[in-house]
Design a protein around this motif. Structure first.
Motif, PDB file in Angstrom:
ATOM      1  N   LYS A 124      39.364  41.101  41.777  1.00 41.37           N
ATOM      2  CA  LYS A 124      40.726  41.628  41.930  1.00 41.37           C
ATOM      3  C   LYS A 124      41.277  41.366  43.325  1.00 41.37           C
ATOM      4  N   SER A 125      40.406  41.397  44.320  1.00 39.41           N
ATOM      5  CA  SER A 125      40.859  41.126  45.687  1.00 39.41           C
ATOM      6  C   SER A 125      41.331  39.681  45.840  1.00 39.41           C
ATOM      7  N   GLN A 126      40.903  38.817  44.913  1.00 38.49           N
ATOM      8  CA  GLN A 126      41.306  37.413  44.938  1.00 38.49           C
ATOM      9  C   GLN A 126      42.439  37.131  43.959  1.00 38.49           C
ATOM     10  N   GLY A 127      43.001  38.199  43.375  1.00 39.33           N
ATOM     11  CA  GLY A 127      44.162  38.047  42.511  1.00 39.33           C
ATOM     12  C   GLY A 127      43.875  37.925  41.030  1.00 39.33           C
ATOM     13  N   PHE A 128      42.617  38.097  40.622  1.00 47.42           N
ATOM     14  CA  PHE A 128      42.283  38.012  39.204  1.00 47.42           C
ATOM     15  C   PHE A 128      42.437  39.375  38.528  1.00 47.42           C
ATOM     16  N   SER A 129      42.628  39.343  37.214  1.00 53.78           N
ATOM     17  CA  SER A 129      42.792  40.575  36.449  1.00 53.78           C
ATOM     18  C   SER A 129      41.448  41.207  36.109  1.00 53.78           C
ATOM     19  N   ASP A 130      40.469  40.369  35.776  1.00 55.81           N
ATOM     20  CA  ASP A 130      39.172  40.876  35.327  1.00 55.81           C
ATOM     21  C   ASP A 130      38.146  39.761  35.444  1.00 55.81           C
ATOM     22  N   VAL A 131      36.904  40.119  35.113  1.00 54.81           N
ATOM     23  CA  VAL A 131      35.776  39.210  35.221  1.00 54.81           C
ATOM     24  C   VAL A 131      35.221  38.915  33.833  1.00 54.81           C
ATOM     25  N   LEU A 132      34.855  37.664  33.585  1.00 54.10           N
ATOM     26  CA  LEU A 132      34.122  37.274  32.390  1.00 54.10           C
ATOM     27  C   LEU A 132      32.663  37.072  32.785  1.00 54.10           C
ATOM     28  N   TYR A 133      31.759  37.761  32.089  1.00 56.91           N
ATOM     29  CA  TYR A 133      30.343  37.681  32.420  1.00 56.91           C
ATOM     30  C   TYR A 133      29.620  36.685  31.514  1.00 56.91           C
ATOM     31  N   LEU A 134      28.603  36.049  32.079  1.00 56.98           N
ATOM     32  CA  LEU A 134      27.776  35.111  31.338  1.00 56.98           C
ATOM     33  C   LEU A 134      26.438  35.757  30.990  1.00 56.98           C
ATOM     34  N   ASP A 135      25.699  35.115  30.093  1.00 57.96           N
ATOM     35  CA  ASP A 135      24.394  35.655  29.700  1.00 57.96           C
ATOM     36  C   ASP A 135      23.457  35.665  30.906  1.00 57.96           C
ATOM     37  N   VAL A 143      45.102  35.904  27.439  1.00 60.95           N
ATOM     38  CA  VAL A 143      44.580  35.376  28.700  1.00 60.95           C
ATOM     39  C   VAL A 143      45.388  34.139  29.069  1.00 60.95           C
ATOM     40  N   GLY A 144      45.937  34.135  30.271  1.00 60.23           N
ATOM     41  CA  GLY A 144      46.751  33.002  30.718  1.00 60.23           C
ATOM     42  C   GLY A 144      45.943  31.936  31.402  1.00 60.23           C
ATOM     43  N   THR A 145      44.966  32.347  32.207  1.00 60.75           N
ATOM     44  CA  THR A 145      44.123  31.382  32.914  1.00 60.75           C
ATOM     45  C   THR A 145      42.693  31.898  33.016  1.00 60.75           C
ATOM     46  N   ILE A 146      41.756  30.945  33.090  1.00 62.57           N
ATOM     47  CA  ILE A 146      40.366  31.257  33.396  1.00 62.57           C
ATOM     48  C   ILE A 146      39.911  30.297  34.490  1.00 62.57           C
ATOM     49  N   THR A 147      39.267  30.859  35.507  1.00 64.05           N
ATOM     50  CA  THR A 147      38.743  30.055  36.606  1.00 64.05           C
ATOM     51  C   THR A 147      37.222  30.074  36.553  1.00 64.05           C
ATOM     52  N   TYR A 148      36.636  28.882  36.466  1.00 66.87           N
ATOM     53  CA  TYR A 148      35.185  28.737  36.403  1.00 66.87           C
ATOM     54  C   TYR A 148      34.769  27.683  37.416  1.00 66.87           C
ATOM     55  N   GLN A 149      33.950  28.101  38.364  1.00 66.18           N
ATOM     56  CA  GLN A 149      33.552  27.228  39.469  1.00 66.18           C
ATOM     57  C   GLN A 149      34.812  26.725  40.179  1.00 66.18           C
ATOM     58  N   ASP A 150      35.052  25.437  40.204  1.00 64.40           N
ATOM     59  CA  ASP A 150      36.236  24.935  40.914  1.00 64.40           C
ATOM     60  C   ASP A 150      37.331  24.481  39.956  1.00 64.40           C
ATOM     61  N   LYS A 151      37.250  24.957  38.703  1.00 66.73           N
ATOM     62  CA  LYS A 151      38.224  24.530  37.694  1.00 66.73           C
ATOM     63  C   LYS A 151      39.013  25.713  37.167  1.00 66.73           C
ATOM     64  N   ASN A 160      44.589  36.827  34.134  1.00 67.23           N
ATOM     65  CA  ASN A 160      43.919  35.753  34.859  1.00 67.23           C
ATOM     66  C   ASN A 160      42.469  36.172  35.086  1.00 67.23           C
ATOM     67  N   LEU A 161      41.548  35.479  34.434  1.00 67.80           N
ATOM     68  CA  LEU A 161      40.148  35.883  34.458  1.00 67.80           C
ATOM     69  C   LEU A 161      39.299  34.950  35.314  1.00 67.80           C
ATOM     70  N   TYR A 162      38.222  35.514  35.839  1.00 68.38           N
ATOM     71  CA  TYR A 162      37.294  34.779  36.690  1.00 68.38           C
ATOM     72  C   TYR A 162      35.898  34.836  36.079  1.00 68.38           C
ATOM     73  N   VAL A 163      35.258  33.693  35.902  1.00 72.97           N
ATOM     74  CA  VAL A 163      33.915  33.649  35.335  1.00 72.97           C
ATOM     75  C   VAL A 163      32.906  33.952  36.443  1.00 72.97           C
ATOM     76  N   GLU A 164      32.180  35.035  36.266  1.00 76.99           N
ATOM     77  CA  GLU A 164      31.223  35.510  37.263  1.00 76.99           C
ATOM     78  C   GLU A 164      29.863  34.826  37.057  1.00 76.99           C
ATOM     79  N   GLU A 165      29.319  34.257  38.137  1.00 79.41           N
ATOM     80  CA  GLU A 165      28.035  33.571  38.051  1.00 79.41           C
ATOM     81  C   GLU A 165      26.918  34.262  38.825  1.00 79.41           C
ATOM     82  N   GLU A 166      27.278  35.117  39.757  1.00 78.60           N
ATOM     83  CA  GLU A 166      26.246  35.791  40.557  1.00 78.60           C
ATOM     84  C   GLU A 166      25.693  37.022  39.852  1.00 78.60           C
TER      85      GLU A 166
END
Length: 388
Positions: free
Chosen positions: A251-262, A342-350, A216-222
């Motif tokens: 990880k504290s929010q339950g994600f496996s890893d972070v996907l970084y953007l340019d 990858v089972g899920t990706i979370t980006y913003q509110d989606k 379960n991945l999280y798209v990092e924007e900051e």
């Protein structure tokens, strides 16, 4: 008075001699005990048929550090020539507080693995490519590097010396970490005057705690991982500490890893904290192009070739985050993670879910790759090196 002083001197001196003798005796027995412990560590704890293994729970290996017996050490002189390396018991090393690696982060590392075949023989997977990648990274960090032959020889020696730590076939691998660092002392900003090349090893299982389950991945924007012109395209040690904050938060929010953007537009996918990413849509597999901010993974390169052989159209390009959210599948690749669905990706509110069934593209590619790495599938590409 003189007699009294003489008597007192004898009284004081005698205990001192005894004290020295006691220290010498203690040192002797301490050395003997240390030697015995080293010999005990060399002695196989149990045997499995004709092969020797350490006593580990092979079925529950994680990706933690369990140091194997030996490490390989090679020094580089001030004129840039590496001396003959040698094996030594795994242990701490001495560094000056002003060592270049400690003050200016002048170091790079590699990651590779030793695999055990069903017949007990050991295999390496494309170690020459690790050597070439270290050479390129060393040039970027203004460091001398071992030759390809020196590098591969060090990997082979480390794997063979630690053979009893290589998990049984199908139970894991021996992760091997080559590390090149500026070990010489320096105060002003500049390249270190001396360098040390170390190779150590640890038996490992799955990199992610999920094991083979989907990530379960999280798209990092900051935060961003790397910027154009930086060192994101090499395995510099300076690339990894900066991702820890974002990774820890995810990880504290339950994600496996972070996907970084340019770092420029923050709209194009780069990679995860320690692995490359692939996006599947129909028969097309896309992956972010290596433009200096993304590591050219050896597993990434191998999977691309395997996918092409199976008839997929493999494209290296700028992958917009919207494409990721509209994909059929997403998977990650790397030496540590191998090929992970990858089972899920979370980006913003989606939050988007992806296919992770057994017949998925990810699983097909992983099956072929692992089959080649472990000798279950014939290697017709020259990727595998037998070392015993």
């Amino acid at each position: 008075m003189i007699k009294a002083i003489s008597s007192l001197r004898k009284t004081l001196v005698l205990p001192l001699h005894l004290h020295i003798r006691t220290l010498q005796t203690f040192a002797k027995y301490n050395a003997q005990a240390a030697s015995a412990l080293r010999e005990e560590r060399k002695t196989p704890l149990y045997q499995n048929g004709d092969d020797e293994y350490v006593d580990l729970d092979w079925d529950n290996l994680g990706f933690g550090l369990t140091p194997a017996d030996y490490m390989y050490v090679m020094k580089c002189s001030k004129v840039g020539e590496f001396t003959q390396g040698e094996l030594s018991p795994y242990g701490n090393i001495q560094l000056s507080p002003s060592a270049g690696v400690l003050n200016y982060g002048q170091a790079i590392y590699e990651g590779t693995k030793a695999y055990r075949k069903e017949n007990g023989k050991l295999l390496l997977f494309r170690p020459d490519h690790n050597a070439l990648r270290m050479k390129l990274g060393a040039e970027r960090m203004l460091m001398p590097s071992p030759s390809v032959d020196q590098f591969v020889n060090a990997i082979k020696q480390t794997a063979l010396a630690n053979k009893r730590w290589v998990p049984p076939s199908g139970k894991g691998t021996l992760y091997i970490r080559p590390l090149l660092m500026g070990s010489g002392p320096i105060l002003g900003l500049g390249p270190a005057p001396e360098y040390t090349f170390i190779v150590y090893a640890s038996p490992v299982g799955n990199y992610f705690k999920e094991g083979m389950a989907a990530l379960n991945l999280y798209v990092e924007e900051e935060y961003v991982r790397a910027a154009p012109g930086g060192a994101g395209g090499v395995k510099s040690i300076t690339n990894y500490a900066p991702v820890l904050k974002a990774l820890s938060r995810a990880k504290s929010q339950g994600f496996s890893d972070v996907l970084y953007l340019d770092s420029v537009k923050k709209k194009y996918l780069e990679e995860a904290s320690s692995c490359n990413v692939f996006v599947v849509k129909g028969r097309t597999i896309s992956t972010p192009a290596t433009n200096g901010t993304i590591l050219e993974g050896i597993t990434r390169k191998s999977v691309m070739e395997i996918a092409s052989d199976q008839g997929y159209q493999v494209v290296e390009k700028a992958v917009h985050v919207d494409e990721v959210m509209d994909a059929d599948e997403v998977f990650c690749t790397g030496t540590a993670v191998v090929v992970a669905p990858v089972g899920t990706i979370t980006y913003q509110d989606k939050r988007v879910e992806y296919k992770t069934r057994d017949e998925s593209v990810c699983q097909k590619l992983r099956s072929v790759l692992v089959g080649i790495q472990t000798g279950l599938i014939e290697d017709n590409k020259g990727w595998v090196t037998n070392i015993n």
